[in-house]
Write an enzyme that holds these catalytic residues in place. Structure first.
Site, PDB file in Angstrom:
ATOM      1  N   GLY A   1       0.817  -1.206   0.000  1.00  0.00           N
ATOM      2  CA  GLY A   1       0.000   0.000   0.000  1.00  0.00           C
ATOM      3  C   GLY A   1       0.850   1.255   0.000  1.00  0.00           C
ATOM      4  O   GLY A   1       0.678   2.156  -0.833  1.00  0.00           O
ATOM      5  N   TYR A   2       1.800   1.329   0.915  1.00  0.00           N
ATOM      6  CA  TYR A   2       2.671   2.495   1.026  1.00  0.00           C
ATOM      7  C   TYR A   2       3.515   2.663  -0.232  1.00  0.00           C
ATOM      8  O   TYR A   2       3.590   3.761  -0.806  1.00  0.00           O
ATOM      9  CB  TYR A   2       3.568   2.343   2.255  1.00  0.00           C
ATOM     10  CG  TYR A   2       4.452   3.537   2.525  1.00  0.00           C
ATOM     11  CD1 TYR A   2       3.937   4.661   3.167  1.00  0.00           C
ATOM     12  CD2 TYR A   2       5.789   3.536   2.158  1.00  0.00           C
ATOM     13  CE1 TYR A   2       4.744   5.765   3.423  1.00  0.00           C
ATOM     14  CE2 TYR A   2       6.600   4.629   2.406  1.00  0.00           C
ATOM     15  CZ  TYR A   2       6.078   5.738   3.040  1.00  0.00           C
ATOM     16  OH  TYR A   2       6.883   6.828   3.289  1.00  0.00           O
ATOM     17  N   SER A   3       4.153   1.591  -0.692  1.00  0.00           N
ATOM     18  CA  SER A   3       5.009   1.675  -1.876  1.00  0.00           C
ATOM     19  C   SER A   3       4.214   2.114  -3.105  1.00  0.00           C
ATOM     20  O   SER A   3       4.670   2.958  -3.890  1.00  0.00           O
ATOM     21  CB  SER A   3       5.678   0.322  -2.144  1.00  0.00           C
ATOM     22  OG  SER A   3       6.559  -0.026  -1.102  1.00  0.00           O
TER      23      SER A   3
ATOM     24  N   LYS B   1       3.243   5.929  -2.859  1.00  0.00           N
ATOM     25  CA  LYS B   1       4.383   6.821  -3.037  1.00  0.00           C
ATOM     26  C   LYS B   1       4.868   6.786  -4.486  1.00  0.00           C
ATOM     27  O   LYS B   1       5.350   7.799  -5.009  1.00  0.00           O
ATOM     28  CB  LYS B   1       5.504   6.449  -2.070  1.00  0.00           C
ATOM     29  CG  LYS B   1       5.173   6.777  -0.608  1.00  0.00           C
ATOM     30  CD  LYS B   1       4.858   8.247  -0.387  1.00  0.00           C
ATOM     31  CE  LYS B   1       4.668   8.585   1.072  1.00  0.00           C
ATOM     32  NZ  LYS B   1       4.395  10.019   1.315  1.00  0.00           N
TER      33      LYS B   1
END
Length: 251
Positions: A157-159, A162
């Site tokens: 999710g984070y990768s 970003k």
């Protein structure tokens, strides 16, 4: 150096703590009037009190950057209170699940990270550029991540979000390249902030081990490079992702 941002108005999101607070403090110390925006009211007021005690010019706003009406209202309030917007730094964000393979990754967690990290970046940029066009000048900095460039396993999710921020920077930077408004991103490796308290020790150790300097970055180091990116000096840089990675970045 300490008057680099005289007569400039800057809106910083995620400004109650961490990277956002450090960037706001740095440019306020160099003459900017800073508007600190965050969703955490109590922490935001504490930070604002610290800034006032230091003699900085500061106001605060409470807003959810994932909510379009709240973002629009926040930008309009900056214009009403200060007459212009010169700088917008979007530092608000969340990490979400770590040490979690995609097969186990909750869809609602993925959606929450999208709303804050990517949709929030889109909304803040959408309304900031409109405000900046009125004055014919602007500097926008979006916080990306080395995880968005290289990818961090077990943090899809984070990768993903970003990476989306990186695409947003590159596209919108080109859109406004001839209008005296620059749009850039900054991709830190692991920085020592309160956000890391929610990262599993195993994940944190994995990411730190990939940094050739073998340490975490500091918020002051991030603020130092950010201040240049959003300064009048950075006049021929747009649509670019700057790194602050302790040597981790490979491109």
């Amino acid at each position: 150096m300490n008057t680099r941002f005289n007569n400039q108005v800057a809106l910083i999101t995620g400004a109650a703590d961490g990277i956002g607070k450090a960037i706001a403090a740095r440019i306020a110390s160099e003459g900017a009037t800073v508007v600190l925006l965050d969703i955490n009211r109590s922490l935001l007021e504490k930070t604002a009190a610290e800034f006032r005690e230091a003699g900085y010019r500061v106001t605060t706003q409470i807003a959810d950057i994932a909510n379009e009406n709240e973002v629009s209202d926040a930008i309009n309030k900056v214009l009403q209170d200060h007459g212009k917007l010169d700088i917008m730094v979007n530092s608000a964000g969340i990490v979400g699940p770590t040490s979690t393979p995609i097969a186990d990754y909750p869809a609602d967690a993925f959606d929450k990270i999208y709303n804050i990290n990517l949709r929030g970046s889109f909304l803040m940029t959408k309304y900031a550029v409109q405000a900046m066009e009125k004055n014919g000048y602007g500097r926008i900095l979006l916080m990306a991540s080395i995880g968005g460039k290289d990818g961090n396993p077990n943090m899809c999710g984070y990768s993903s979000m970003k990476s989306g921020v990186i695409g947003l920077v590159k596209g919108v930077g080109k859109e406004y390249a001839t209008r005296n408004i620059t749009v850039n991103g900054l991709a830190p490796a692991v920085i020592k902030t309160a956000m890391n308290e929610n990262t599993s020790p195993e994940q944190l150790a994995y990411m730190t081990a990939k940094i050739p300097m073998n340490r975490l970055g500091t918020v002051e180091e991030v603020a130092a490079i950010a201040a240049w990116i959003i300064s009048p000096e950075a006049s021929f840089n747009t649509g670019f992702i700057f790194d602050i990675s302790g040597g981790r970045a490979t491109y």
